[in-house]
Each structure stands twice: as C-alpha cells, then as structure tokens.
Design a protein around this motif. Structure first.
Motif, PDB file in Angstrom:
ATOM      1  N   ALA A  72      54.892  47.279  40.890  1.00 24.30           N
ATOM      2  CA  ALA A  72      54.626  45.943  40.893  1.00 24.30           C
ATOM      3  C   ALA A  72      53.814  45.641  39.852  1.00 24.30           C
ATOM      4  N   LEU A  73      53.753  44.102  39.885  1.00 24.92           N
ATOM      5  CA  LEU A  73      53.674  43.575  38.749  1.00 24.92           C
ATOM      6  C   LEU A  73      52.251  42.541  39.232  1.00 24.92           C
ATOM      7  N   ASN A  74      51.377  42.100  38.743  1.00 27.30           N
ATOM      8  CA  ASN A  74      50.492  40.879  39.175  1.00 27.30           C
ATOM      9  C   ASN A  74      50.588  41.215  41.089  1.00 27.30           C
ATOM     10  N   VAL A  75      49.744  42.339  41.026  1.00 23.42           N
ATOM     11  CA  VAL A  75      49.047  42.421  42.549  1.00 23.42           C
ATOM     12  C   VAL A  75      47.561  41.905  42.403  1.00 23.42           C
ATOM     13  N   PRO A  76      47.625  40.985  43.645  1.00 23.95           N
ATOM     14  CA  PRO A  76      46.422  40.469  43.939  1.00 23.95           C
ATOM     15  C   PRO A  76      45.334  42.170  44.130  1.00 23.95           C
ATOM     16  N   LEU A  77      43.406  41.596  43.065  1.00 27.18           N
ATOM     17  CA  LEU A  77      42.632  42.890  43.327  1.00 27.18           C
ATOM     18  C   LEU A  77      43.626  43.894  42.345  1.00 27.18           C
TER      19      LEU A  77
END
Length: 223
Positions: A72-77
């Motif tokens: 999973a990319l661009n996961v917040p935090l």
C-alpha cells in the motif's frame, strides 16, 4: 459503504451439480503475476485512496490455496510503503465454500459481501441454501477467494494500521481484474479494492520460500 462493483459482462448460468473438481489453470492468476490498483477507504469523517500493488507468490490448486504480498502506497502518516504478506482461500467447493466459518464472519456477512459482486448474482440463491456446495465452479469465468493478511513485511506492529480483517475477492479469468471488499467486524471503515493485472519487474518484497500453514509456497499456476 463501498461502491457496488459494476461489470457489464454477460454471466453464464452454472450447473447445479457438485463436482468438487480443482479449478482450471489460468495464466492471469499465476505465481509472479502482478496487479496494481487503488484501495478506497471510506469512513464518516473522510475518504482516502491508497495505491496498491499485489503480487502472487505461491499457489497450491489442489488445496485451494495461494499467497502473496500487498503493498500500500501513499498511506497517511506512513513514512514508507506498507507491505503485508497474505494467504488466500480459493472457493472451489472442494476445499472451501462461500461460507467463511471463521474470522467472526457469519453466513449473512458472507452473502452480504459476496453479493457486492455482480458475477455472484447467478450463484446467490444456491449459496444461501447450502453455501454453494452443489455448484460446479470448475469452469466459471470468475474465481472467488478470501485473502487474509498475516503480518507486516517491512514495518512493525506499532505502525498504526490493522490487518485484523480479511478481503472477499473476485477475480475475472477473462481480463485478470480483481475486486475486493474488506470485512472487519471491529471496524467501521468501508474498504473497496479494485486492481488490474500488470507486467512489472522483480518484486523487492518477494516471499518465496515463506513457510505457512500449507508449508513452503509452491510455484504453480492457478486461476
């Protein structure tokens, strides 16, 4: 709630004879095959879209099993892409039926999630009756699976994310597209995950040789 999967492909009727046969092989869902798409996460407060990469690492058709990694990319935090290792159950009426029977999923939960896939519609009445045990799925143009993430590959358990639930998955044998809906009875998040087959290079998070409940991941073709 996630958006209902829309598929305009004509779906054939399925014989009501239970064969218990192993599903026919298909190169679009084989070891090393990669997929990319988006995981849509919806809650009361906000909606997020995470880019997702999936790769099949192993498969054992005789036992209705496959495994792989999900990135999973661009996961917040999250400072880095989050990679998990998952194992899957193939619904073949030989090893697994449409009824999960674990992970806090009851038959009504199963039917509610499977029915989000249009390709499940011709099967629903029989599944509600007996879990679909009398259906011959050996040549059905869609493969239904459950994917359960087991552990994080590159981050610790304290990363702030959970893998307590599992995915109801539908795979199209004609074009290699995958759609999934996440179920976690302890979460109010609605997660939809549409992904498509792609051609990519070697996986930096390959789990070849990973020992699971089925032993070492096998390199054989499945669909």
């Amino acid at each position: 709630m996630p958006v209902r999967v829309v598929d305009n492909t004509q779906i054939p009727q399925v014989s009501g004879v239970n064969s218990g046969y192993t599903l026919s092989p298909c190169t679009l869902l084989s070891v090393g095959q990669a997929f990319a798409g988006t995981q849509n996460v919806s809650s009361i407060q906000k909606e997020e879209a995470w880019r997702v990469n999936v790769r099949i690492q192993g498969c054992d058709l005789d036992h209705g099993y496959l495994c792989g990694t999900m990135e999973a990319l661009n996961v917040p935090l999250a400072e880095t892409p989050v990679v998990t290792f998952w194992e899957g159950e193939i619904v073949d009426n030989k090893n697994y039926t449409f009824f999960t029977g674990k992970w806090d999923a009851k038959p009504d939960n199963d039917v509610r999630h499977w029915s989000k896939f249009q390709s499940f519609s011709p099967l629903q009445n029989q599944v509600e009756a007996d879990g679909g045990k009398s259906l011959d799925l050996s040549n059905y143009p869609y493969i239904f699976m459950r994917w359960k993430e087991l552990y994080f590959v590159n981050v610790g358990k304290d990363c702030g994310l959970t893998i307590a639930g599992f995915y109801y998955v539908c795979f199209s044998c004609s074009d290699g597209s995958i759609n999934g809906f996440y179920y976690d009875p302890n979460s109010r998040l609605a997660i939809c995950c549409p992904i498509s087959s792609i051609n990519v290079g070697d996986d930096p998070y390959s789990c070849e040789g990973t020992t699971s409940s089925h032993g070492t991941a096998q390199s054989s073709t499945c669909c």
